[in-house]
Structure formats: structure tokens, C-alpha cells
Design a protein around this motif. Structure first.
Motif, PDB file in Angstrom:
ATOM      1  N   GLY A  78      -3.750 -12.102  15.739  1.00 21.33           N
ATOM      2  CA  GLY A  78      -4.088 -10.689  15.738  1.00 21.33           C
ATOM      3  C   GLY A  78      -2.919  -9.839  15.242  1.00 21.33           C
ATOM      4  N   GLY A  79      -1.711 -10.288  15.543  1.00 23.23           N
ATOM      5  CA  GLY A  79      -0.522  -9.578  15.073  1.00 23.23           C
ATOM      6  C   GLY A  79      -0.398  -9.649  13.562  1.00 23.23           C
ATOM      7  N   VAL A  80      -0.685 -10.835  13.016  1.00 20.58           N
ATOM      8  CA  VAL A  80      -0.660 -10.980  11.555  1.00 20.58           C
ATOM      9  C   VAL A  80      -1.714 -10.068  10.928  1.00 20.58           C
ATOM     10  CG1 VAL A  80      -1.016 -12.564   9.625  1.00 20.58           C
ATOM     11  CG2 VAL A  80       0.179 -13.344  11.687  1.00 20.58           C
ATOM     12  N   LEU A  81      -2.904 -10.081  11.517  1.00 17.22           N
ATOM     13  CA  LEU A  81      -3.990  -9.242  11.028  1.00 17.22           C
ATOM     14  C   LEU A  81      -3.544  -7.781  10.986  1.00 17.22           C
ATOM     15  CD1 LEU A  81      -7.018  -9.528  10.276  1.00 17.22           C
ATOM     16  CD2 LEU A  81      -7.567  -8.974  12.636  1.00 17.22           C
ATOM     17  N   TYR A  82      -2.931  -7.334  12.096  1.00 14.60           N
ATOM     18  CA  TYR A  82      -2.457  -5.959  12.163  1.00 14.60           C
ATOM     19  C   TYR A  82      -1.428  -5.688  11.070  1.00 14.60           C
ATOM     20  CZ  TYR A  82       0.670  -2.183  13.429  1.00 14.60           C
ATOM     21  OH  TYR A  82       1.460  -1.075  13.368  1.00 14.60           O
ATOM     22  N   ALA A  83      -0.459  -6.605  10.940  1.00 19.55           N
ATOM     23  CA  ALA A  83       0.631  -6.384   9.982  1.00 19.55           C
ATOM     24  C   ALA A  83       0.082  -6.208   8.573  1.00 19.55           C
ATOM     25  CB  ALA A  83       1.623  -7.540  10.035  1.00 19.55           C
ATOM     26  N   VAL A  84      -0.915  -7.037   8.225  1.00 22.26           N
ATOM     27  CA  VAL A  84      -1.471  -6.964   6.877  1.00 22.26           C
ATOM     28  C   VAL A  84      -2.261  -5.661   6.682  1.00 22.26           C
ATOM     29  CG1 VAL A  84      -3.104  -8.020   5.273  1.00 22.26           C
ATOM     30  CG2 VAL A  84      -1.504  -9.452   6.539  1.00 22.26           C
ATOM     31  N   ILE A  85      -3.136  -5.363   7.640  1.00 18.92           N
ATOM     32  CA  ILE A  85      -3.937  -4.134   7.498  1.00 18.92           C
ATOM     33  C   ILE A  85      -3.033  -2.916   7.460  1.00 18.92           C
ATOM     34  CG2 ILE A  85      -5.716  -2.706   8.563  1.00 18.92           C
ATOM     35  CD1 ILE A  85      -6.987  -5.107   9.740  1.00 18.92           C
ATOM     36  N   ASP A  86      -2.022  -2.907   8.323  1.00 17.39           N
ATOM     37  CA  ASP A  86      -1.116  -1.767   8.385  1.00 17.39           C
ATOM     38  C   ASP A  86      -0.430  -1.565   7.036  1.00 17.39           C
ATOM     39  OD1 ASP A  86       0.173   0.295   9.919  1.00 17.39           O
ATOM     40  OD2 ASP A  86       2.001  -0.909   9.771  1.00 17.39           O
ATOM     41  N   ARG A  87       0.025  -2.683   6.454  1.00 16.74           N
ATOM     42  CA  ARG A  87       0.676  -2.616   5.157  1.00 16.74           C
ATOM     43  C   ARG A  87      -0.275  -2.041   4.091  1.00 16.74           C
ATOM     44  NH1 ARG A  87       4.990  -5.006   2.014  1.00 16.74           N
ATOM     45  NH2 ARG A  87       5.950  -5.020   4.081  1.00 16.74           N
ATOM     46  N   VAL A  88      -1.509  -2.555   4.098  1.00 18.65           N
ATOM     47  CA  VAL A  88      -2.483  -2.117   3.104  1.00 18.65           C
ATOM     48  C   VAL A  88      -2.787  -0.625   3.274  1.00 18.65           C
ATOM     49  CG1 VAL A  88      -4.895  -2.336   2.404  1.00 18.65           C
ATOM     50  CG2 VAL A  88      -3.508  -4.383   2.764  1.00 18.65           C
ATOM     51  N   VAL A  89      -2.993  -0.205   4.531  1.00 15.75           N
ATOM     52  CA  VAL A  89      -3.367   1.186   4.782  1.00 15.75           C
ATOM     53  C   VAL A  89      -2.198   2.116   4.472  1.00 15.75           C
ATOM     54  CG1 VAL A  89      -4.071   2.823   6.568  1.00 15.75           C
ATOM     55  CG2 VAL A  89      -5.193   0.604   6.404  1.00 15.75           C
ATOM     56  N   ASP A  90      -0.974   1.668   4.729  1.00 14.68           N
ATOM     57  CA  ASP A  90       0.176   2.486   4.351  1.00 14.68           C
ATOM     58  C   ASP A  90       0.191   2.714   2.841  1.00 14.68           C
ATOM     59  OD1 ASP A  90       1.091   2.874   6.854  1.00 14.68           O
ATOM     60  OD2 ASP A  90       2.838   1.566   6.718  1.00 14.68           O
ATOM     61  N   GLU A  91      -0.199   1.693   2.100  1.00 11.43           N
ATOM     62  CA  GLU A  91      -0.243   1.883   0.651  1.00 11.43           C
ATOM     63  C   GLU A  91      -1.394   2.798   0.238  1.00 11.43           C
ATOM     64  OE1 GLU A  91       0.503  -1.617  -1.627  1.00 11.43           O
ATOM     65  OE2 GLU A  91       2.231  -2.122  -0.392  1.00 11.43           O
ATOM     66  N   TYR A  92      -2.474   2.806   1.042  1.00 14.07           N
ATOM     67  CA  TYR A  92      -3.511   3.812   0.778  1.00 14.07           C
ATOM     68  C   TYR A  92      -2.889   5.205   0.843  1.00 14.07           C
ATOM     69  CZ  TYR A  92      -7.285   0.399   1.713  1.00 14.07           C
ATOM     70  OH  TYR A  92      -8.145  -0.664   1.692  1.00 14.07           O
ATOM     71  N   LEU A  93      -2.083   5.422   1.900  1.00 12.71           N
ATOM     72  CA  LEU A  93      -1.505   6.760   2.066  1.00 12.71           C
ATOM     73  C   LEU A  93      -0.568   7.096   0.910  1.00 12.71           C
ATOM     74  CD1 LEU A  93      -0.920   6.742   5.929  1.00 12.71           C
ATOM     75  CD2 LEU A  93      -2.644   8.001   4.680  1.00 12.71           C
ATOM     76  N   ASP A  94       0.153   6.089   0.417  1.00 15.23           N
ATOM     77  CA  ASP A  94       1.005   6.332  -0.756  1.00 15.23           C
ATOM     78  C   ASP A  94       0.167   6.747  -1.962  1.00 15.23           C
ATOM     79  OD1 ASP A  94       3.067   5.559   0.827  1.00 15.23           O
ATOM     80  OD2 ASP A  94       3.356   3.589  -0.085  1.00 15.23           O
ATOM     81  N   VAL A  95      -0.917   6.025  -2.169  1.00 17.02           N
ATOM     82  CA  VAL A  95      -1.789   6.343  -3.294  1.00 17.02           C
ATOM     83  C   VAL A  95      -2.339   7.758  -3.141  1.00 17.02           C
ATOM     84  CG1 VAL A  95      -4.033   5.807  -4.323  1.00 17.02           C
ATOM     85  CG2 VAL A  95      -2.406   3.969  -3.856  1.00 17.02           C
ATOM     86  N   VAL A  96      -2.775   8.084  -1.925  1.00 21.70           N
ATOM     87  CA  VAL A  96      -3.328   9.421  -1.684  1.00 21.70           C
ATOM     88  C   VAL A  96      -2.276  10.491  -1.959  1.00 21.70           C
ATOM     89  CG1 VAL A  96      -4.153  10.943   0.148  1.00 21.70           C
ATOM     90  CG2 VAL A  96      -5.137   8.667  -0.109  1.00 21.70           C
TER      91      VAL A  96
END
Lengths: 323, 323, 323, 323, 323
Positions: free
Chosen positions: A139-157
Motif C-alpha cells: 500500500g505504501g508503494v501504491l501511495y508513493a506512485v500515485i502521489d508522484r503521478v498526481v504531483d506531476e498533474y499539478l505541475d502540468v496544471v
């Protein structure tokens, strides 16, 4: 391509090896898990992984083919997540999309990445130094990956916010700009982002609610945080879309106003020529008795008259704002 | 027309025969089932089928008449499904629609097809080689048909994506294109697709949730997969519709910009004629004392003056972007 | 910066001191609580506060970074609230935003403020004289702060109502105004307000429903009141946004009408010059037999004819509304 | 006016009589019921009916006054339904509305009709031959009436589909059509239909769900069928409304394109006159030394020059699409 | 101002007196209740009333300040309702708003009215003659007031329907009307009505559902009736708003069409002048050999030629619809 494969125990990396079968056999204590990272695997590689970890064929098919929708599926104890990656290409002001699929079981994580964005190698490195998050297991790995991806969403935005600001300046500048193509392209980029962000909200809310087997209760605040970032991205995208629509309307209004200004300028300019032409026409009449024609300074007088009328009209139009 | 009628046992075709009564009598073991395939049946045929399988008259009526909404109805243990078929006709860039109605009972499937799209014969052939899906019984047939239909939705949607890309290029080309009719027609096609896709979502979600008698628990992941494809089709259609609206707005803006450009070009062109006309008017005046008139090279001088003024204006307008 | 830190007992301020550790130790009776007010704290200050009150790291991170979404999170018995502050800057007709984060536990409140708006010092002073609200404990402080912030939302909204009224007058004035930029900016301000107001509705409804630990049942009517004010702000913002859209449409129509009026005025004006030019052209013809040319008063007659025609046209156009 | 009143038993008409009191007294066995049909009754008639069947005064008031919303109300065991009738008047392409109110008790049905549409006499005749539906008792009558009304909705919708097709052809024809008035009127008709259809959906869903006392479980599939037809009508109306909006946008674009075409045609036409005028002006100049003036064929040469220039321009404009 | 204060028993007025304390003391039997009517009370009056009936301070505050949202709040056994009043001012085609706040307890009703609309004195008179409704106690009063207010909503809506009809006629008349201002104002009025109607729906639904203490079960059909009227008002307002949007679009189209017509008329008119000017220019050329110049009737011939050309063009333009 198998990028990396390692065994984790008590929040630390124990051993890395590309022999999946052997790695899985080393999972002994509760809490041990293996994380296999694949990048655009060929059919053989994915078949081997599916075999070792007993993955559901439908999920494997989705993981291999790109262009899936973001989604979270449960197959018994296993969780299957598809998430879109986004990155902004400065060169052509475009948003590109890739994909990460993750299989999360009790003692393993398989991540399958497509496209160039959100490379996971550094995410793994960062996670391996964060024993607290890694201690939550798969679950921690899952979080780390999603968090990374979503942070890049915010960069794109954030990049898109800059683009919208530029369009705004362009629309309201006094220059004669044709912004409709740019607004259109940006609207398409926003639609692209929305297609990544919106369908992910429901999966993340489910992860944050704690009813997904791979996510321990203690990890839910982390997913609530991700959910919040996702909501922020979605709200900003909606807001930008609304602004672009308004900007487009304003652009249309500017075009109309400019056309009106041009029309009045043209008319005023025409008047400066047409009225002297009338005067010339008058002195071109063939009446026998036209005193001016005999004056010594008749011709200069006529020219001065024309110039005076033109100047007078010019002043008049200038004052009334037509020129 | 009865296209095919066969008995299936343990995931394999046992026997095919057009005598429905006899076929149904051969259903002996649990898991046996008959699949009758009809194509635009006449009243007598459908009456016979309804009699053999004891179908509800309201459902039979819906199956015979085309132009139903996609829907899933339960009549006791029997499930009745209506689904629209879509196909893209390249010749006239149009989406055409047909219909499939299915009666799914414990030991039989009756499929009734209308229109040319999504022919089921090959679907049956493919299914007969896929013993795993066929092993799910009537629910497996239901899945195979819906999956085939929804895959064709995605094909149609892909064609529409291409059409929208073409319109995009046309709108933003520098050519003087009149795209509003094409945008309108494409919007109508999208509405057609939406009418097939949207009402189907709820039935497929119900099938995926496992509370429909014909669908065994083990088959639900397959329907979740279909549901996902359907969601993708719906999202793409919505996104295309939004893009078309934006493209139409951009088209309107292009028309306005072009009109403005034309107006300025026309005005500049007019100036090139009107100003020389004024000069000609001046030298057409009848003053007695006009030195130029007596010059030997007065006439050429006047012509050169006119040309010079015209060229000067032309340069001026060229520089300011009016020509 | 620690702005203030005080102990409250039975609805009254007991003691103020910046030594947080000591202050918390003084909490002895049930109902006692400490309120720490921070303004844009540095990392050290917030770390100290987090340590003393055992705040969750994710919440602390959100409280330090500005630009969060309004939200209410529960971490065990503690409640974490983020709320946006809004204020209207008269100088440039703009809405600015700041942020307040609050940690509300059983025996403490920590408020962290960013930006210049909704300063909390006076809110604390006012609250300290209102023993009834303060008697509700930490929940009372929470109410006092939210109520203050939401009241300022209503002030901001009132200013925007005035701005919309001004735009309305400008759009429908007979002056040639270019209102699209102003409408656009105001729409952006409304979007700003909406981003503060809308996500706050759900947290306030939850506070009003009484299922948040920090809020005693007796305090819920107060939060219902806040919820009501928030709903009012949201409705007004929506209504203003709709009015601005209509005003923009009307502005577009005015531009078109004006262009039409201008075109007709220009045409009428042109006629006043072009028709006399024709007359001049006629008397400029070289026919041998043109009786008027020999008249003594031929020239004045021609001039009078031109003037008469011009006046006649002027009257005609005036009557038909073209001039 | 009492149109008809009859006693039904076991799915058949037993007896007809206008004496309501007597008729009701004849209801003896379970399943017997009386159906009273009224057409725009006066106060006395309705009062008598209300008295015999003990109808609730609020429902009676609604049944007498037309212009109610479609709705389903329960008053104890009695069900009160209001439904709008629609019919299409070919003469003026308009949709007209009437109303039917129905009181459905355990052993009676009272139907009150207003307006000319959906006359119930033939509906009663048809029902009396359909013993199966009539055998469902008052619920069967309810179904028969609603089914008849909803079928007429579909007829009206089909007429509107034709109207939209006509508008489509008109908008995209090359004729100079002014379609905005027709589009507006059709949008108003669609709103009329929507006001009849949408509020009826919830009542019909409730009837189909079987929790309404007058409707036996066995009759619910019939109401599900009606619900489906209603959904189809609603979807078609929405779809038509969207198409009309798109058609209107296309109409606006056509107007702009046409204006642009006209402007270019006018300008090209003007050039054909203005350029020869310049030539005439040149040969009207009074220079002493203009060789052409002395040529024998100078005048024809000038005329030919003018004609040649005009023809040249004409060819040029024709080629570039301006004429 | 205390308008009236009376004690009611068994559906009849027993006694009226302005001494609230005394009146309340006279409430003896179950079912007795006092109705106090206030009009824009000052602080002292409301404080006295609040004291006698033990009203919650937050509700009292809302009742004194106008500009609240419609809402229904429960404070223990007491119900607090705020409702907006609307009335139409013919003089300036405007909708004005007032407010009524009601406190409804087991044995009392306090109504507080602001603004000129929906005066309650006649409502009380009417209610006092309707013993059935009055017999429902405080809930009956609540119904009577809401019913009166909502009936006036319907009156206002009817006036707005007339206004929209007028705008429709104006938009599609052949006159040159500028309707955008009127459409805008009417949209604002509709928004005003919507702000009164929409938030009231949920309170009335709650009253109709019977879970509000002041409303006995037997009174719920009355509130369902009100709810229905409210729904009708809301639907009509939405429908009018949609029609106005369509009417505005049509208005824009009419402006464009008119501009096009005007442009063509102007161009045609210009041609009637410009072509004769060319002819005059031709006969103004100075060629030595121009036979027409020597003709006796050359001048009349030229004039007739000009007139003939002008008439010819006029016929041509008339036929092609440009004039």
C-alpha cells in the motif's frame, strides 16, 4: 523490460534480483513483499510475471495495452490500478500522456509503465529512503506512485495556468491577434488532463476510505491527501476551462470592436478623398460664367480649399474618435 | 430468419438443428443450453420461438419492433436485453444503427438482430473456440455479444475522432472553408452514438454487479471490463462533442477575422483607385491659370504622379498589413 | 510568528503566555483549552507547536504551505480545517485570497494564518467578550473564526454586486464602451470567490450536523447559521456570474447594433457627397448643346441644385433614422 | 359531462349506466369496479362524483382546474394521477396540450379529461376487447390510459423530428433563408413537450416499481414498458433541442459567411465601375499636350480600354471567387 | 409594529389583544394557540415577543434582518421559517421582494413581515373563515401563509410570461428594435424569482413529508399541494429563462440579417449613382473626335442614358431582392 525487482522487509530494501521466481520464494515473513518494475514489457515478460504472481488475464491484458481509462479493480485479494501519467512538453506547449498499471497483492507489487512521463526509478529511490511510507508495505508503494503521478498533474496544471495567462494578455492587447487557434488547442489540452484526472477521483476516494485490502487503515490519511491534490487539479482545470471560454467570448467581442473601428477609420479616410473630388468636379464644370475660373489665383484657391476641407474633416473625425 | 440454433454443453457446441422444440428437449444436464440466433424474424418465426421458450409478450413485442432504447429487463428468471449496434459507413461519413435483442434464460439464449451491423455469426464462431467464456453458459453468450457490440462502438468512435481531426485542420487552415455544415452533421452522428452508449451503461453495471440471474459471479469481471470500455466510449464522445463546439466557435471567429481582413483589403484597393481619380479631377478643372496644363510634359507628369501615389499607398498598406 | 497564546476556562481568558509547553501543562479541568495563534510561521515555530500538541505531519505540511483547498479532516479526536480568506482591494477592484488553517483538539486550538485578509486578533478580542460562544470551548473558537471569515465573504460579494451594477450601466449606456475586458476580469474574480466558497460548504454542513468531535451539540445552530450565510454567498456569486454572461451577450449585441448604425450613418453621409459629384460630372460634360452652360446664373443654379439635393437627402435620411 | 360509466367484472364490461350511485352499489365481488369517464365536468357533476366515490377535496380541485403539473398523489388507498395530453396541429405546426386527471380506488376509476387531445372513448373501446389488461382491474385502466397518452407523445415527437429535419435542410440550403423564427418556435414547442414528459417520469417509475396500491405486481411490466417509451420521448426531445441549438449556430455562421460573400461581390462590382471612371477622369484632364486626345480613334480607344479593364477585372474576380 | 394578536381554539378566533403575555397565559386547552402578527418590528417589540415565546436568539436575529435566504430551521419543538414575498410592479415591469419570518411552536405562531408584498391581514381574515384549515392549529396557519405567498409567486410568474411574450413579438417584428436591454432586465427579474422559489422547495418538501413537529399528518396533503405549485413556478421560470436565451440568440441573428439587408440596399443605392457618374465622366473626356458631343440632342441623350441605366439597375436589384 524489467527495470528493477527487489524484496522489501520492514520498510527497507533487502535484495534485488531479476529472477522473479526466486525473489518471490524469498518472501517469508508477513510484511515482506516484492516490487517488480516493468517498462513497456513484451508479451513474454508479462506472461512470466503473470505466471509468477498469478495475475488475472483481463487485468494483464489491460496492463499491456495502453489507452485504458484510470480505474481500480479488485480481483479477490489483489488490487489492479490503472493511472494516466501526464507531462508538459515545453517545445510545443503540449500535454502528453502515458500510463502506469499496478498489480498490488498482499506480498507483491507489479508496476507496468508506458510512455515517457513520470519515470518510476527515482520514485523507487526516494521511497527506499522513506522507511515510514515503505513500512506500509505494498500500500505504501501504491501511495508513493500515485502521489508522484498526481504531483506531476499539478505541475502540468501550473504550466497550463501560465498558458492561460498568456492568452489573456494576448486577447486584451491592442495588437491584432488571432487567438482562437491557441484557445482551441489549450481547451483540447485541458480535456486531455481532465480525462486523466476525473476518472481517478473515485479510485482514490476508495483507497482513502480504507476498504481496499492492500491499504492499511494507517495509510488512509495519505490517500486522503492525494485525493485532495486531485480535487485541486480538477478544480483548477475546470476553472481554466471556464476562463478560456470567457476569453474566447472576449476575443470575439474584440474582433467585432476592431472591425467597427476599422470601418469608421476607412470611412473617415474615404471622406478625405471624396469631398475634394467633389470640389474638383465643381471646378471642372463647363459653365460659361464661373468667376473663380478667371481669377489669377483660382487654381491655388481651389487646391487650398480642398486641403482645408480635408484638414477640417480630419480634425472633426479625430475629435469624434473615428480616426 | 433463423440463422443458427445449437445446443452447448460444458463450453462446447454439441449439436445444431433448426427444430427448436427438439433442441430444447435435448437440454438434459444442468449447464446445457440452446442458443437460437434470429435475423429480422417474421411474426410466425418469433411466435414459434416465444412459444418454445415461453417468452413474455411485452419483451417479444420489443424484440420484433426495432427502434427500442437499450435496456435490461427481468421477467422472473429470464433476462431481456436490448442493445443498439453501430457501424460507420465510410462512403458518406455516417454512423448507422441496428439493434440486437437477447432473451437469456437458465438454459437458452435467443438473439434477435435487426440491421446490417455487428453480424453475430462470426461472434458465435469465435465464441465456440473460447471454451472458457462459453463455459459460463448463457451469461457467457451474453458477454460475448455485448463485448462484440461495444468493441464496434469503440471502432466507430475512433472513426469519429479522425473526422474531428479533419474538421480541426479545415477550420484552422488559411483556406476559406465553410465547415459549419460538417460540424453540424458530425454533432448529429455523436448524438446518435450517445443514444446507443449512455442508456446501456446502467444495464452493463447491473450485469457487472452480479445481481442478474443469468450471470454467474465468476463472469462479473468480464462485464466490468465491458463497462469500462463503454465508459471510455462515452467519455470520448463527450470530449469530441466539446471539441466540436469549440471548433465551431473558432470557425465563427475565423469568419469574422476573414471578413475584417477582406474589408481592409477592399478599402486599400479602393484607395489605389480613388486617390488617382482625385488627381485626374484636379487636372480636369477649368481654371484659366493652371501652369501644369501648359507644360510639355504635364500629362506624363500627371500620370506618373497618379502611379507614384498609388505605389506609395500600396507600400503603406502592405507595411501596415492591410494588403 | 506566534501572535498570541492564551488559556481559556469557563468562557474567559485566564492567562496568556508564549511558552506553549507551559501553557498546555496548565490545562487541568475539563473545558480548559489553549488557543495558539500563528501568522505565517517559520519551520521551527510550527515544528515546536506540532510537537507540543502532537499534530499529524500531513496536516502540519498543509498548514505551512499556502494554496490549499478548503477542507475539514479528522485525525482521531483532532479536527483540521483549512479555510480561504478573501478581501476586496478597492484600488484595483480585485479580490485577494489568503488562508487560515486550524487544528482543533479537545483542549487546544491552533490557528495558522497566511496573507493579509481576515486578521484574527480582533476576532479573538471580540470572542473574549462573548462568554456564551467562548463557553462552547474549542468548537466556539472554530465557529468564531469561520463566522468572521464567512462574513467577509459576504462583504466581498457585496462589492462585486456593485461592480456588476457598474458594468450593467456601462453596457447599456449610449457611450461607445468596450466592456469585455472588465466583464472578463470580474468573471475571474467570481471564480476566485467560488473556489473559496464552494469547497467550504461540505465541511460546514458536517460541522452543523454535529458529527465532528470538537463541536458540541449545543453549538450546531451556530454552524447552521454559517452554512446559511455560505449558501447565500454561493447563490449570489452564481447569480452574478449568470448576469455577467447575459451582460456580455448584451454587450455583443450592442456592438453589432452600433456597427449597423455606423454603417448606415456612413452610407447616408457618403450619399450627401456622391450625388452632388454626379451633378458636377453632368455639367462637366463637353456637349456642344447644353443650354444651362450658357445661362448667366447657370453656375449658381448648379451649386444650389447640389445643395438642394444634399439637403433633401439629409432630411430623408434623418426621417428614416439613418442619420 | 359524463361521457360513460360502466361496471367491469373479470375483465369484461357488465353494465353501463349514468346513475353513479346505483352503479357503485352494484360493485359486489372483489375485482368488480366502475369506470366513470368525465369530459370537462361542471361543478355540480364533479361534486356528485366526489360525493359518490369520496374523493379528497384537494384532488378534486386539481382535477377541475386545468394547467396542473403531471403528478401522482396517494390519498390513503386512492391514487390520484394528473397527466398532460399532447397533440400536433398540422395546420400551424404547433403542439397543443390538454389534461387527464384520474382517481383510481380499489373498485373505481374516475377519469376527467380537458382539451381535445387523446380522446378516451376509443381507448375504452379498445380496452374492453383486451380482457387480459382489463383483468388487472383499475390498475389496468390506469395503464391503458397512460399508454395511450404516451403513445401520442411519441407521435408528436415524430412530427417534431420531421420539423427539425426541415429546418436543417433550410439552414444548409443555398437560399437566403431566415430560419431563426422557426427555430425559436420549435424550441418553444419542445419545451412544451418537455413540460409534459419530464414530470411524468417519476410517477410512472413509481407505478412500475409496484408500491402503488392500485397496481398489482403482475401489472408492473406494463408500466415499465410505458416508462421506457417515456424515456425514449424524453431522450428524443433532448436530442432535438441540442440539434436545434447546433442548427441555430450553423444558421448564424451561414449569415456571416453570406455577408462576407456579399461584401466581396459588391466590392468586385464596384471595381468594375470605379476603374473605368478613373480612365474617364484621366482623359477629361485639360493638359494641352495629350496625344491621345488628337487621335482619330482616341475616343473608341478609351471606351475599349475601359471595357477591357472591366472585363479583365471581372475575370480576375471570377477566378479568385469574389464574383 | 404588532399588527394583530389573537387566541384560536377549535378552528375559531376566540379573542384578540395586544398584550402578548396575557394572551399566552390564556392558552389552556391542547389545540389552543396564539398568532402574533408583526410588521417590521423595532428591537423592543421583537425582544418582548422573543421573551414571551422563548425564541432562539439566532432565529430572532434572522427575523429582524431582512435579506435572508428562504429556509426552515428546527429549534427543539419550534420551527422557524423564512420565506420571500414577491410582487410585480406594473409601473416599471419589475419584481420586488419582501420577506416573512415565522416562528411556529406547539401553541403559538409569530409572523414577522418585511416589505410591502403579500400583506397578511387579509390572509388572516380568510383563514378565520376556513375552520377546517384553522383546525390544524399552528401548522394550519403556516400552510395558509405559505399558500398565500406561493400563489403570489404564480401571479408574478404569469406577469413574466406576458413580458416574455411581448419580447418575443418585438424580436420577430420587422421593426428595427433593440431588445437586448429588455431581455437582460427580464433575465434579472427571473433570477430574482428563482432566488425566492428554489431554496423554498426543500423546506416545503420537508413540511409535506410530515417530519416537522408543527405539521400534523392530516395537514401534509396541503403542503404537497403547495410543493406542487412551487414546482410549477420553478419549471415555468426555468422555461422562460430558456426562452429568453433563445430569443436573445434570435435577436442577434435578426441584427445580422438586417445588417446584411442594409449593406445590400446601400450597395444597390450606390450603384444607381456611381454608374451615371461614369457616363458623365465619359462625356466629360476631351477627345477631339467624339461624335455624340456634336449631336443636337447629345445632352438629352446622355441624361436619358443615365436615367435608363439607373432604372435598369433599380429593376435588376428589385428583382434580386437587394432593394
Amino acid at each position: 523490460m524489467i527495470v528493477d525487482c527487489a524484496l522489501y522487509r520492514d520498510g527497507s530494501r533487502v535484495q534485488g534480483d531479476h529472477d522473479l521466481q526466486a525473489m518471490r520464494a524469498r518472501v517469508q515473513q508477513p510484511g515482506d513483499f516484492v516490487w517488480v518494475g516493468l517498462y513497456e514489457p513484451d508479451d513474454e515478460e508479462i506472461a512470466q510475471v503473470a505466471d509468477v504472481f498469478d495475475l488475472h488475464p483481463l487485468a494483464v491484458e489491460d496492463a499491456v495495452q495502453a489507452h485504458q481509462r484510470p480505474k481500480l479493480e479488485r480481483f479477490g485479494d489483489m488490487v489492479f490500478l490503472v493511472i494516466k501519467t501526464l507531462w508538459y512538453v515545453d517545445a510545443d506547449d503540449a500535454v502528453e500522456t502515458g500510463e502506469i498499471a499496478m498489480f498490488v497483492g498482499e506480498d507483491f507489487v507489479v508496476s507496468v509503465r508506458h510512455g515517457q512521463g513520470t519515470e518510476l526509478h527515482t520514485a523507487r529511490d526516494a521511497l527506499e529512503t522513506d522507511h515510514q511510507v515503505l513500512g506500509h508495505g505494498p500500500g505504501g508503494v501504491l501511495y508513493a506512485v500515485i502521489d508522484r503521478v498526481v504531483d506531476e498533474y499539478l505541475d502540468v496544471v501550473d504550466e497550463l495556468v501560465v498558458d492561460v495567462d498568456e492568452i489573456e494578455s494576448s486577447v486584451f492587447s491592442t495588437d491584432r491577434t488571432n487567438d482562437s487557434a491557441r484557445i482551441y488547442v489549450l481547451k483540447r489540452e485541458l480535456a486531455e488532463v481532465r480525462r486523466a484526472v476525473l476518472p481517478l477521483r473515485e479510485p482514490v476516494v476508495r483507497l482513502a476510505s480504507g476498504d481496499v485490502p492492500a491499504v492499511p487503515e494507517s495509510a488512509t490519511p495519505f490517500f486522503r491527501d492525494v485525493s485532495d491534490h486531485l480535487a485541486r487539479a480538477a478544480e483548477t482545470v475546470d476553472s481554466l476551462d471556464g476562463l478560456l471560454s470567457s476569453a474566447f467570448d472576449a476575443h470575439l467581442a474584440q474582433i467585432s470592436v476592431q472591425q467597427n473601428d476599422d470601418m469608421r477609420k476607412i470611412s473617415a479616410g474615404a471622406a478625405l478623398v471624396v469631398v475634394p473630388t467633389l470640389i474638383a468636379g465643381i471646378y471642372g464644370m463647363n459653365f460659361r460664367h464661373m468667376p473663380e475660373l478667371g481669377w489669377t489665383y483660382g487654381y491655388p484657391f481651389a487646391l487650398v480649399l480642398m486641403a482645408a476641407v480635408a484638414v477640417g474633416l480630419w480634425v472633426l473625425f479625430k475629435k469624434s474618435g473615428w480616426l
